[in-house]
Scaffold this motif. Structure first.
Motif, PDB file in Angstrom:
ATOM      1  N   PRO A 151       0.774  -1.257  -0.005  1.00  0.00           N
ATOM      2  CA  PRO A 151      -0.170   0.046  -0.003  1.00  0.00           C
ATOM      3  C   PRO A 151       0.887   1.261   0.023  1.00  0.00           C
ATOM      4  O   PRO A 151       1.919   1.364   0.654  1.00  0.00           O
ATOM      5  CB  PRO A 151      -0.817  -0.177   1.224  1.00  0.00           C
ATOM      6  CG  PRO A 151      -0.035  -1.058   2.082  1.00  0.00           C
ATOM      7  CD  PRO A 151       0.687  -2.016   1.288  1.00  0.00           C
ATOM      8  N   ASN A 160       0.436   8.676  -0.922  1.00  0.00           N
ATOM      9  CA  ASN A 160      -0.885   8.983  -1.730  1.00  0.00           C
ATOM     10  C   ASN A 160      -1.756   7.924  -1.317  1.00  0.00           C
ATOM     11  O   ASN A 160      -2.140   6.964  -2.283  1.00  0.00           O
ATOM     12  CB  ASN A 160      -0.260   9.114  -3.315  1.00  0.00           C
ATOM     13  CG  ASN A 160       0.472  10.225  -3.315  1.00  0.00           C
ATOM     14  OD1 ASN A 160       0.635  11.430  -2.846  1.00  0.00           O
ATOM     15  ND2 ASN A 160       1.615   9.687  -4.288  1.00  0.00           N
ATOM     16  N   TRP A 161      -2.399   7.946  -0.393  1.00  0.00           N
ATOM     17  CA  TRP A 161      -3.365   6.901   0.198  1.00  0.00           C
ATOM     18  C   TRP A 161      -4.823   7.205  -0.190  1.00  0.00           C
ATOM     19  O   TRP A 161      -5.714   6.080   0.211  1.00  0.00           O
ATOM     20  CB  TRP A 161      -3.045   6.825   1.764  1.00  0.00           C
ATOM     21  CG  TRP A 161      -3.191   8.053   2.412  1.00  0.00           C
ATOM     22  CD1 TRP A 161      -2.121   8.634   2.905  1.00  0.00           C
ATOM     23  CD2 TRP A 161      -4.330   8.630   3.011  1.00  0.00           C
ATOM     24  NE1 TRP A 161      -2.613  10.060   3.617  1.00  0.00           N
ATOM     25  CE2 TRP A 161      -3.932   9.939   3.728  1.00  0.00           C
ATOM     26  CE3 TRP A 161      -5.597   8.294   3.037  1.00  0.00           C
ATOM     27  CZ2 TRP A 161      -4.747  10.691   4.372  1.00  0.00           C
ATOM     28  CZ3 TRP A 161      -6.638   9.093   3.641  1.00  0.00           C
ATOM     29  CH2 TRP A 161      -6.315  10.202   4.140  1.00  0.00           C
ATOM     30  N   LYS A 162      -5.035   8.124  -0.677  1.00  0.00           N
ATOM     31  CA  LYS A 162      -6.540   8.479  -0.839  1.00  0.00           C
ATOM     32  C   LYS A 162      -7.078   7.724  -1.975  1.00  0.00           C
ATOM     33  O   LYS A 162      -6.269   7.134  -3.029  1.00  0.00           O
ATOM     34  CB  LYS A 162      -6.564  10.039  -1.550  1.00  0.00           C
ATOM     35  CG  LYS A 162      -6.501  11.060  -0.431  1.00  0.00           C
ATOM     36  CD  LYS A 162      -8.026  11.077   0.402  1.00  0.00           C
ATOM     37  CE  LYS A 162      -7.862  12.291   1.401  1.00  0.00           C
ATOM     38  NZ  LYS A 162      -9.172  12.275   2.148  1.00  0.00           N
ATOM     39  N   PRO A 163      -8.197   6.869  -1.857  1.00  0.00           N
ATOM     40  CA  PRO A 163      -8.845   6.133  -2.827  1.00  0.00           C
ATOM     41  C   PRO A 163      -8.951   6.838  -4.173  1.00  0.00           C
ATOM     42  O   PRO A 163      -9.217   7.839  -4.320  1.00  0.00           O
ATOM     43  CB  PRO A 163     -10.460   5.959  -2.190  1.00  0.00           C
ATOM     44  CG  PRO A 163     -10.235   6.296  -0.794  1.00  0.00           C
ATOM     45  CD  PRO A 163      -9.189   7.184  -0.654  1.00  0.00           C
ATOM     46  N   LYS A 164      -8.823   6.036  -5.204  1.00  0.00           N
ATOM     47  CA  LYS A 164      -8.864   6.517  -6.723  1.00  0.00           C
ATOM     48  C   LYS A 164     -10.198   6.968  -6.948  1.00  0.00           C
ATOM     49  O   LYS A 164     -11.321   6.491  -6.441  1.00  0.00           O
ATOM     50  CB  LYS A 164      -8.330   5.386  -7.443  1.00  0.00           C
ATOM     51  CG  LYS A 164      -8.092   5.817  -8.921  1.00  0.00           C
ATOM     52  CD  LYS A 164      -6.813   6.493  -8.881  1.00  0.00           C
ATOM     53  CE  LYS A 164      -6.375   6.661 -10.615  1.00  0.00           C
ATOM     54  NZ  LYS A 164      -5.170   7.542 -10.606  1.00  0.00           N
ATOM     55  N   SER A 165     -10.404   8.240  -7.560  1.00  0.00           N
ATOM     56  CA  SER A 165     -11.574   8.792  -7.836  1.00  0.00           C
ATOM     57  C   SER A 165     -11.324   9.545  -9.292  1.00  0.00           C
ATOM     58  O   SER A 165     -10.128  10.175  -9.668  1.00  0.00           O
ATOM     59  CB  SER A 165     -11.856   9.859  -6.681  1.00  0.00           C
ATOM     60  OG  SER A 165     -13.067  10.588  -7.062  1.00  0.00           O
ATOM     61  N   LEU A 196      -1.598   9.052  -9.007  1.00  0.00           N
ATOM     62  CA  LEU A 196      -1.618   8.950  -7.554  1.00  0.00           C
ATOM     63  C   LEU A 196      -1.442  10.232  -6.937  1.00  0.00           C
ATOM     64  O   LEU A 196      -2.216  10.632  -5.967  1.00  0.00           O
ATOM     65  CB  LEU A 196      -0.912   7.734  -6.897  1.00  0.00           C
ATOM     66  CG  LEU A 196      -1.052   6.412  -7.480  1.00  0.00           C
ATOM     67  CD1 LEU A 196       0.078   5.481  -7.088  1.00  0.00           C
ATOM     68  CD2 LEU A 196      -2.513   5.819  -7.218  1.00  0.00           C
ATOM     69  N   ASN A 250      -4.440  12.713  -7.829  1.00  0.00           N
ATOM     70  CA  ASN A 250      -5.725  12.180  -7.041  1.00  0.00           C
ATOM     71  C   ASN A 250      -5.473  12.391  -5.474  1.00  0.00           C
ATOM     72  O   ASN A 250      -6.791  12.716  -4.964  1.00  0.00           O
ATOM     73  CB  ASN A 250      -5.986  10.619  -7.246  1.00  0.00           C
ATOM     74  CG  ASN A 250      -7.079   9.968  -6.573  1.00  0.00           C
ATOM     75  OD1 ASN A 250      -8.328  10.362  -7.098  1.00  0.00           O
ATOM     76  ND2 ASN A 250      -7.053   9.391  -5.417  1.00  0.00           N
ATOM     77  N   HIS A 251      -4.346  12.298  -5.027  1.00  0.00           N
ATOM     78  CA  HIS A 251      -4.618  12.414  -3.484  1.00  0.00           C
ATOM     79  C   HIS A 251      -4.493  13.939  -3.071  1.00  0.00           C
ATOM     80  O   HIS A 251      -4.985  14.240  -1.894  1.00  0.00           O
ATOM     81  CB  HIS A 251      -3.239  12.090  -3.201  1.00  0.00           C
ATOM     82  CG  HIS A 251      -2.758  12.083  -1.456  1.00  0.00           C
ATOM     83  ND1 HIS A 251      -3.513  11.239  -0.646  1.00  0.00           N
ATOM     84  CD2 HIS A 251      -2.131  12.916  -0.716  1.00  0.00           C
ATOM     85  CE1 HIS A 251      -3.087  11.332   0.419  1.00  0.00           C
ATOM     86  NE2 HIS A 251      -2.292  12.543   0.408  1.00  0.00           N
ATOM     87  N   GLN A 254      -8.686  16.780  -3.427  1.00  0.00           N
ATOM     88  CA  GLN A 254      -9.476  17.106  -2.425  1.00  0.00           C
ATOM     89  C   GLN A 254      -9.049  18.469  -1.697  1.00  0.00           C
ATOM     90  O   GLN A 254      -9.992  19.646  -1.422  1.00  0.00           O
ATOM     91  CB  GLN A 254     -10.019  16.032  -1.560  1.00  0.00           C
ATOM     92  CG  GLN A 254     -10.746  14.670  -2.056  1.00  0.00           C
ATOM     93  CD  GLN A 254     -10.825  14.008  -0.966  1.00  0.00           C
ATOM     94  OE1 GLN A 254     -11.330  14.234   0.135  1.00  0.00           O
ATOM     95  NE2 GLN A 254     -10.989  12.482  -1.606  1.00  0.00           N
TER      96      GLN A 254
END
Length: 350
Positions: free
Chosen positions: A32, A36-41, A99, A102-103, A106
């Motif tokens: 893991p 960059n641990w945010k779920p892929k969106s 990644l 995406n991270h 937000q």
């Protein structure tokens, strides 16, 4: 007993299952990503662009109530939108960049919405009145129009910070290692460290102004003092917390004192030393600003104090923005150095 043996045999992998023909069929599980641990969106990278586009549209469409040249602010928004669009487009061809985009999406979305609300409440409606609550357009205007003075002030502050921080770190490392290794040094100097170190460095300003002939030397002394204490304290504690068995094992293999200090004591204390350096970084910035407010002829602290005297809080906030950027850069450099020095810790800590 037979049931247990049959279960064990059924769970074991036969030689045929790990034959060269089946090696490529074994699924590879990726570790893991802890950064960059945010779920892929697919939505958030677009929303971040939309948020800054909304801030730009609001800045253009709504009439301005306060006196401000908002053209630099609009240019800044356009450049940042272009940066986000380029990053988003390139991310389709680069998995690592994808990644990362995406991270952070937000967070950038929240910043874009924050700029929109802030500009409406200040520049567009004057709900947050001047001079205490300047909008983002006023702050960007100051950054552009007063860039020369801000650049000189930043260079002065960086010179002062570099001199004090480097000298304080070296002094803290040397004294901390000596106190952690030699009992006599610990006996005589650790009480001094506890007495002087717990006193805020800014409390020594009258003493420093009396002892040293120039303002620059006084300011460097204060930064050295605030950096020295956490670095020395953590270096000493880091050496003391190393298990004695490490040194005993090295001695049985013929290691001398020099080897024990430089190959076991100092490397083993490095995590604690970097913790002290992180703490010292924040304290050094605080001391830097306060010391420059009291007698410096230039610097970000001097600039803030000067702008405050004229109630020009847009300039105050502009200097704070620059300080935040510089502080982030300094921390990023320290993190890079830590990652190189403590590469053996990778995978052990989050």
């Amino acid at each position: 007993m037979n049931a247990l043996s049959e279960s064990a045999n059924s769970d074991t992998i036969s030689k045929s299952e790990i034959s060269p023909e089946n090696i490529n069929k074994i699924p590879i599980v990726k570790a893991p990503d802890t950064v960059n641990w945010k779920p892929k969106s697919k939505v958030w990278p677009i929303l971040q662009i939309a948020a800054f586009a909304a801030a730009l549209a609001e800045s253009i469409a709504l009439p301005t109530v306060q006196m401000v040249k908002d053209f630099p602010y609009k240019i800044m928004l356009i450049l940042f939108i272009a940066y986000l669009i380029i990053g988003y487009a390139v991310s389709f061809f680069n998995e690592k960049l994808s990644l990362k985009v995406n991270h952070k999406s937000q967070f950038y979305f929240a910043i874009g919405i924050g700029f929109t609300i802030w500009d409406i409440l200040s520049t567009k409606t004057n709900i947050l009145p001047l001079p205490f609550f300047p909008g983002p357009a006023q702050i960007v205007q100051v950054l552009v129009e007063d860039s020369g003075t801000l650049l000189i002030s930043t260079l002065y502050s960086m010179r002062l910070l570099a001199l004090g921080f480097i000298a304080g770190t070296i002094l803290g490392l040397v004294s901390g290692i000596l106190m952690g290794w030699y009992k006599q040094w610990y006996y005589w100097f650790f009480p001094v460290l506890k007495i002087i170190g717990v006193v805020p460095a800014v409390a020594w300003i009258p003493v420093a102004m009396s002892l040293f002939p120039s303002t620059l030397i006084s300011e460097v002394f204060l930064i050295v003092l605030c950096v020295w204490f956490p670095v020395a304290f953590m270096a000493c504690g880091g050496i003391e917390n190393i298990p004695r068995s490490y040194f005993e094992a090295a001695k049985t293999l013929g290691a001398n004192e020099k080897f024990l200090i430089f190959k076991i004591a100092i490397p083993g204390a490095m995590p604690s030393i970097f913790t002290g350096i992180y703490t010292a970084t924040g304290l050094s910035f605080t001391t830097l600003v306060v010391s420059e407010m009291l007698g410096a002829e230039a610097g970000l602290g001097w600039y803030i104090n000067w702008a405050k005297g004229w109630s020009n809080y847009a300039k105050v906030y502009a200097a704070i923005v620059i300080m935040a950027i510089v502080f982030s850069i300094v921390l990023a450099i320290i993190f890079r150095i830590r990652d190189r020095v403590l590469i053996w810790q990778r995978g052990l800590l989050k």
